[in-house]
Write a protein that holds these residues in place. Structure first.
Motif, PDB file in Angstrom:
ATOM      1  N   ASP A   1       7.473  44.269  10.678  1.00  0.00           N
ATOM      2  CA  ASP A   1       7.381  42.977  11.362  1.00  0.00           C
ATOM      3  C   ASP A   1       8.546  42.812  12.315  1.00  0.00           C
ATOM      4  O   ASP A   1       9.613  43.399  12.145  1.00  0.00           O
ATOM      5  N   LEU A   2       8.331  41.917  13.303  1.00  0.00           N
ATOM      6  CA  LEU A   2       9.366  41.596  14.286  1.00  0.00           C
ATOM      7  C   LEU A   2       9.570  40.088  14.249  1.00  0.00           C
ATOM      8  O   LEU A   2       8.607  39.327  14.342  1.00  0.00           O
ATOM      9  N   ASP A   3      10.832  39.653  14.116  1.00  0.00           N
ATOM     10  CA  ASP A   3      11.098  38.219  13.964  1.00  0.00           C
ATOM     11  C   ASP A   3      11.817  37.613  15.157  1.00  0.00           C
ATOM     12  O   ASP A   3      12.281  36.487  15.091  1.00  0.00           O
ATOM     13  N   ARG A   4      11.944  38.349  16.256  1.00  0.00           N
ATOM     14  CA  ARG A   4      12.678  37.841  17.421  1.00  0.00           C
ATOM     15  C   ARG A   4      11.963  38.244  18.706  1.00  0.00           C
ATOM     16  O   ARG A   4      11.320  39.287  18.763  1.00  0.00           O
ATOM     17  N   PRO A   5      12.074  37.401  19.747  1.00  0.00           N
ATOM     18  CA  PRO A   5      11.428  37.744  21.022  1.00  0.00           C
ATOM     19  C   PRO A   5      12.227  38.827  21.758  1.00  0.00           C
ATOM     20  O   PRO A   5      13.424  38.680  21.988  1.00  0.00           O
ATOM     21  N   LEU A   6      11.555  39.912  22.093  1.00  0.00           N
ATOM     22  CA  LEU A   6      12.177  41.016  22.825  1.00  0.00           C
ATOM     23  C   LEU A   6      11.261  41.433  23.971  1.00  0.00           C
ATOM     24  O   LEU A   6      10.037  41.374  23.842  1.00  0.00           O
ATOM     25  N   THR A   7      11.841  41.855  25.063  1.00  0.00           N
ATOM     26  CA  THR A   7      11.072  42.490  26.132  1.00  0.00           C
ATOM     27  C   THR A   7      11.155  43.988  25.880  1.00  0.00           C
ATOM     28  O   THR A   7      12.218  44.592  26.025  1.00  0.00           O
ATOM     29  N   VAL A   8      10.033  44.575  25.485  1.00  0.00           N
ATOM     30  CA  VAL A   8      10.017  45.981  25.104  1.00  0.00           C
ATOM     31  C   VAL A   8       9.355  46.797  26.205  1.00  0.00           C
ATOM     32  O   VAL A   8       8.211  46.536  26.582  1.00  0.00           O
ATOM     33  N   ARG A   9      10.099  47.776  26.708  1.00  0.00           N
ATOM     34  CA  ARG A   9       9.582  48.689  27.731  1.00  0.00           C
ATOM     35  C   ARG A   9       9.427  50.066  27.095  1.00  0.00           C
ATOM     36  O   ARG A   9      10.374  50.586  26.513  1.00  0.00           O
ATOM     37  N   ALA A  10       8.229  50.660  27.196  1.00  0.00           N
ATOM     38  CA  ALA A  10       7.984  51.990  26.642  1.00  0.00           C
ATOM     39  C   ALA A  10       6.847  52.642  27.404  1.00  0.00           C
ATOM     40  O   ALA A  10       6.176  52.002  28.217  1.00  0.00           O
ATOM     41  N   HIS A  11       6.623  53.921  27.133  1.00  0.00           N
ATOM     42  CA  HIS A  11       5.567  54.663  27.819  1.00  0.00           C
ATOM     43  C   HIS A  11       4.190  54.360  27.252  1.00  0.00           C
ATOM     44  O   HIS A  11       3.191  54.511  27.947  1.00  0.00           O
ATOM     45  N   ALA A  12       4.134  53.965  25.968  1.00  0.00           N
ATOM     46  CA  ALA A  12       2.846  53.644  25.340  1.00  0.00           C
ATOM     47  C   ALA A  12       3.081  52.712  24.158  1.00  0.00           C
ATOM     48  O   ALA A  12       4.166  52.680  23.575  1.00  0.00           O
ATOM     49  N   PHE A  13       2.063  51.937  23.825  1.00  0.00           N
ATOM     50  CA  PHE A  13       2.106  51.005  22.697  1.00  0.00           C
ATOM     51  C   PHE A  13       0.823  51.146  21.910  1.00  0.00           C
ATOM     52  O   PHE A  13      -0.252  51.291  22.487  1.00  0.00           O
ATOM     53  N   SER A  14       0.930  51.064  20.580  1.00  0.00           N
ATOM     54  CA  SER A  14      -0.292  50.968  19.787  1.00  0.00           C
ATOM     55  C   SER A  14      -0.765  49.517  19.876  1.00  0.00           C
ATOM     56  O   SER A  14       0.013  48.610  20.195  1.00  0.00           O
ATOM     57  N   ALA A  15      -2.063  49.277  19.592  1.00  0.00           N
ATOM     58  CA  ALA A  15      -2.632  47.936  19.707  1.00  0.00           C
ATOM     59  C   ALA A  15      -1.920  46.971  18.760  1.00  0.00           C
ATOM     60  O   ALA A  15      -1.559  45.852  19.155  1.00  0.00           O
ATOM     61  N   SER A  16      -1.655  47.405  17.523  1.00  0.00           N
ATOM     62  CA  SER A  16      -1.014  46.519  16.552  1.00  0.00           C
ATOM     63  C   SER A  16       0.430  46.216  16.944  1.00  0.00           C
ATOM     64  O   SER A  16       0.918  45.103  16.720  1.00  0.00           O
ATOM     65  N   ALA A  17       1.128  47.174  17.564  1.00  0.00           N
ATOM     66  CA  ALA A  17       2.515  46.945  17.979  1.00  0.00           C
ATOM     67  C   ALA A  17       2.576  45.901  19.077  1.00  0.00           C
ATOM     68  O   ALA A  17       3.407  44.985  19.029  1.00  0.00           O
ATOM     69  N   SER A  18       1.701  46.002  20.073  1.00  0.00           N
ATOM     70  CA  SER A  18       1.730  45.030  21.165  1.00  0.00           C
ATOM     71  C   SER A  18       1.375  43.635  20.655  1.00  0.00           C
ATOM     72  O   SER A  18       1.967  42.644  21.087  1.00  0.00           O
ATOM     73  N   VAL A  19       0.444  43.519  19.695  1.00  0.00           N
ATOM     74  CA  VAL A  19       0.088  42.223  19.113  1.00  0.00           C
ATOM     75  C   VAL A  19       1.294  41.616  18.406  1.00  0.00           C
ATOM     76  O   VAL A  19       1.589  40.419  18.559  1.00  0.00           O
ATOM     77  N   LYS A  20       2.057  42.413  17.642  1.00  0.00           N
ATOM     78  CA  LYS A  20       3.213  41.907  16.903  1.00  0.00           C
ATOM     79  C   LYS A  20       4.340  41.480  17.830  1.00  0.00           C
ATOM     80  O   LYS A  20       5.023  40.489  17.576  1.00  0.00           O
ATOM     81  N   ILE A  21       4.557  42.243  18.897  1.00  0.00           N
ATOM     82  CA  ILE A  21       5.627  41.901  19.851  1.00  0.00           C
ATOM     83  C   ILE A  21       5.283  40.599  20.563  1.00  0.00           C
ATOM     84  O   ILE A  21       6.135  39.709  20.722  1.00  0.00           O
ATOM     85  N   LEU A  22       4.031  40.444  20.996  1.00  0.00           N
ATOM     86  CA  LEU A  22       3.596  39.223  21.681  1.00  0.00           C
ATOM     87  C   LEU A  22       3.615  38.030  20.727  1.00  0.00           C
ATOM     88  O   LEU A  22       3.964  36.912  21.126  1.00  0.00           O
TER      89      LEU A  22
END
Length: 145
Positions: free
Chosen positions: A115-136
């Motif tokens: 889990d992620l508990d803080r707002p971050l701007t994450v830059r990467a070459h690829a994201f899994s669907a679940s990772a992008s949902v958790k970051i947003l």
């Protein structure tokens, strides 16, 4: 004065090659050092040949399967590892490599474990669907490099 044409090998340092198969009185006759009968006496066997037994190179394969020619190899980073960064910061591949979370010189893929508990701007070459949902969901942003 000594010159190159005066140089000679030290006495006893050079021996004539053993002349095999030239008669018994010559010292290397009859079987010529190959013993009696068998493949070693008759011909050559390729290196690694084990007399019909499954050879070592096939008993212990170094790598199974195959590598797809167009496959992209990523350095994976899970969302749970991003909590080391302060809230509101921009996290890119360089920052991940600097913290030892990703391998240098490889494209980075963010995966969704944890889990992620803080707002971050994450830059990467690829994201899994679940990772992008958790970051947003944590109020952050997802940017594909």
């Amino acid at each position: 004065m000594i010159r190159v044409h005066h140089l000679k090998p030290a006495p006893g340092s050079r021996k004539d090659p053993k002349r095999l198969g030239r008669g018994r009185r010559a010292g290397g006759g009859k079987t010529a050092g190959r013993g009696t009968k068998g493949t070693g006496a008759r011909g050559r066997v390729r290196p690694g040949f084990e007399g019909g037994q499954m050879p070592l190179a096939r008993r212990i394969p170094s790598k199974k399967g195959f590598d797809a020619p167009g496959r992209m190899e990523y350095s994976p980073v899970n969302v749970e590892r991003l909590v080391v960064f302060p809230s509101g910061s921009v996290v890119g591949p360089e920052e991940l490599v600097a913290r030892g979370l990703a391998k240098k010189g490889m494209p980075v893929k963010i995966l969704g474990r944890g889990d992620l508990d803080r707002p971050l701007t994450v830059r990467a070459h690829a994201f899994s669907a679940s990772a992008s949902v958790k970051i947003l969901a944590a109020g952050g942003r997802v940017e594909v490099v």
